[in-house]
Design an enzyme around this catalytic site. Structure first.
Site, PDB file in Angstrom:
ATOM      1  N   PHE A 190      -0.842  -4.794   2.342  1.00  0.00           N
ATOM      2  CA  PHE A 190      -0.917  -6.223   1.991  1.00  0.00           C
ATOM      3  C   PHE A 190      -2.013  -6.870   2.814  1.00  0.00           C
ATOM      4  O   PHE A 190      -2.039  -6.725   4.038  1.00  0.00           O
ATOM      5  CB  PHE A 190       0.420  -6.930   2.247  1.00  0.00           C
ATOM      6  N   ASP A 234      -5.949  -4.220   9.663  1.00  0.00           N
ATOM      7  CA  ASP A 234      -5.376  -5.539   9.399  1.00  0.00           C
ATOM      8  C   ASP A 234      -4.174  -5.697  10.330  1.00  0.00           C
ATOM      9  O   ASP A 234      -3.117  -5.110  10.108  1.00  0.00           O
ATOM     10  CB  ASP A 234      -4.955  -5.627   7.928  1.00  0.00           C
ATOM     11  N   LYS A 259      -1.370 -14.998  11.626  1.00  0.00           N
ATOM     12  CA  LYS A 259       0.052 -15.189  11.901  1.00  0.00           C
ATOM     13  C   LYS A 259       0.359 -15.614  13.349  1.00  0.00           C
ATOM     14  O   LYS A 259       0.285 -16.782  13.658  1.00  0.00           O
ATOM     15  CB  LYS A 259       0.844 -13.956  11.474  1.00  0.00           C
TER      16      LYS A 259
HETATM   17  C1  LIG Z   1       0.540 -12.300   5.959  1.00  0.00           C
HETATM   18  C2  LIG Z   1      -0.483 -11.242   5.896  1.00  0.00           C
HETATM   19  C3  LIG Z   1      -1.775 -11.517   5.417  1.00  0.00           C
HETATM   20  C4  LIG Z   1      -2.146 -12.846   4.824  1.00  0.00           C
HETATM   21  O1  LIG Z   1      -2.138 -13.867   5.766  1.00  0.00           O
HETATM   22  P1  LIG Z   1      -2.196 -15.391   5.276  1.00  0.00           P
HETATM   23  O2  LIG Z   1      -2.287 -16.155   6.546  1.00  0.00           O
HETATM   24  O3  LIG Z   1      -0.953 -15.655   4.499  1.00  0.00           O
HETATM   25  O4  LIG Z   1      -3.410 -15.524   4.433  1.00  0.00           O
HETATM   26  C5  LIG Z   1      -2.704 -10.502   5.472  1.00  0.00           C
HETATM   27  N1  LIG Z   1      -2.396  -9.283   5.962  1.00  0.00           N
HETATM   28  C6  LIG Z   1      -1.172  -8.991   6.425  1.00  0.00           C
HETATM   29  C7  LIG Z   1      -0.909  -7.640   6.986  1.00  0.00           C
HETATM   30  C8  LIG Z   1      -0.177  -9.950   6.391  1.00  0.00           C
HETATM   31  O5  LIG Z   1       1.056  -9.650   6.822  1.00  0.00           O
END
Ligand SMILES: *Cc1c(COP(=O)(O)O)cnc(C)c1O
Length: 401
Positions: free
Chosen positions: A138, A223, A252
């Site tokens: 994700f 990520d 986050k």
């Molecule tokens: C939540 C998340 C995102 C997206 O972050 P947003 O601040 O909602 O755009 C991207 N990568 C990972 C692994 C995430 O958990």
């Protein structure tokens, strides 16, 4: 349910687009708990989806925000501001990669910056642009990051998606090798997949990806939006593997509750972006940066990396005891205080039952209950939470029996 919650939710359903379907309205938070609109106190084992690593409204973060807000609330990136500059230096120091930082406002934007940097470099180095990402990964909800997110539910209805992504199976190095071709410039992955089911990469996989990137002259992009900032017991989850990515992204938990994202590079890729090749109006906002610096300070002063490891182990053991007790529970997985309970069936009813006990948790995919408690969790809190989880599971599975 008394009227305050009902009123908020009624107005919400009328006024807010239905991308989310909340049935709790939260009014305030403190440490590991939140208070709903009717005054009911709940354990927050979501941390606002991995945001509140130092707990809700930590006094040091609150006062850093208050002080900075009274001094300078925004500063154009045409000018430098001290909190963002110090934060960049701190992130480089914590990473040990010797590179530089680009600031954004969210995880999707941080990943978008990583994708752009990789393409900018790749286009100039062999006309390469394709990025290999992992199924069940994700990376966000902008069009490019949706294209990078190899999950149907996320992409459905948004054709045509941006091109330039190829998908491989997570923890399957052969599958990644098969997806790499002469167009490939980078491999992007989470060291612990969050939304996709709280699945950690194997040691072999992370090391294999690094070796493959070295061999084929590709960027390794991690990520760390969900698994970073101490969540798994190290500052960044890739540090659990003894490999170093070329780029990694944060968001986050970074801003301690304020919106902030960051792309961090190693030395080699620190100067790929040049004046006006990428930008963000609010990126590196001084209030968010001050909150981030205070958050990092709290993680250091309160020893929260060790806490994530220690309480993560205790929590995992407690969840394992539930797996041993209930046939419907298959497995506990994750790292540090990022844990998933794999269910034979739907995870949603369990999250609902936990909420009825007074504990907020998340799903990750259809079959995993995800726990992301604040790292300031104390052993007493954990014991109480584990009792709630135990009661909820007994209730649920006895009823079904
Ligand atoms: C939540 C998340 C995102 C997206 O972050 P947003 O601040 O909602 O755009 C991207 N990568 C990972 C692994 C995430 O958990």
């Amino acid at each position: 349910m008394s009227n305050n919650t009902q009123e908020v939710l009624n107005l919400y359903r009328k006024s807010v687009m239905g991308t989310y379907t909340p049935d709790v309205a939260i009014a305030s938070g403190k440490g590991v708990t939140v208070r709903d609109a009717d005054g009911l106190i709940l354990y927050d084992f979501t941390s606002g989806i991995g945001i509140h690593n130092v707990g809700h409204c930590h006094p040091k973060v609150v006062s850093a925000v208050q002080e900075q807000a009274a001094q300078l609330m925004h500063c154009s990136n045409l000018f430098a501001n001290e909190p963002a500059t110090k934060l960049a230096a701190k992130l480089v120091e914590l990473s040990g990669l010797g590179g530089k930082v680009f600031f954004a406002n969210s995880g999707a934007e941080a990943n978008e910056a990583a994708i752009k940097l990789a393409r900018k470099w790749g286009n100039a180095n062999g006309g390469r642009y394709e990025i290999v990402t992992m199924r069940q990964g994700f990376h966000g909800r902008t069009l490019a990051t949706v294209a990078a997110t190899a999950q149907g539910w996320c992409q459905e209805g948004y054709d045509p998606l941006p091109v330039g992504f190829a998908y491989a199976d997570y923890n399957d190095l052969e599958s990644v090798k098969a997806a790499v071709n002469e167009r490939t410039v980078a491999i992007m992955l989470e060291a612990v997949q969050g939304e996709g089911g709280v699945t950690p990469a194997t040691d072999e996989f992370m090391k294999g990806i690094r070796a493959l990137c070295d061999e084929k002259n590709l960027l390794m992009i991690c990520d760390e939006v969900q698994c970073g900032m101490g969540r798994t017991g190290n500052w960044f989850a890739w540090q659990n593997y003894g490999v170093e990515p070329d780029l990694f992204t944060l968001a986050k938990a970074l801003g301690g509750g304020l919106p902030m994202g960051a792309l961090v590079s190693n030395a080699k890729f620190a100067d790929v972006f040049t004046p006006s090749s990428h930008a963000s109006t609010f990126g590196g906002n001084p209030v968010a940066a001050a909150a981030a610096l205070a958050t990092i300070g709290v993680i250091e002063e309160e020893g929260l990396l060790d806490r994530a490891k220690e309480l993560g182990t205790l929590f995992r053991e407690a969840l394992q005891a539930e797996v041993d007790k209930h046939d419907k529970l298959l497995e506990v997985r994750g790292a540090g205080l990022m844990l998933g309970l794999v269910v034979d069936g739907e995870a949603k009813p369990i999250v609902q039952a936990l909420r009825d006990q007074g504990l907020l948790a998340l799903t990750a995919g259809a079959n995993v209950v995800r726990f992301l408690p604040p790292l300031v969790l104390k052993e007493e809190d954990l014991e109480e939470a584990v009792d709630m989880i135990s009661d909820a599971l007994d209730c649920l599975f006895d009823e079904q029996a």
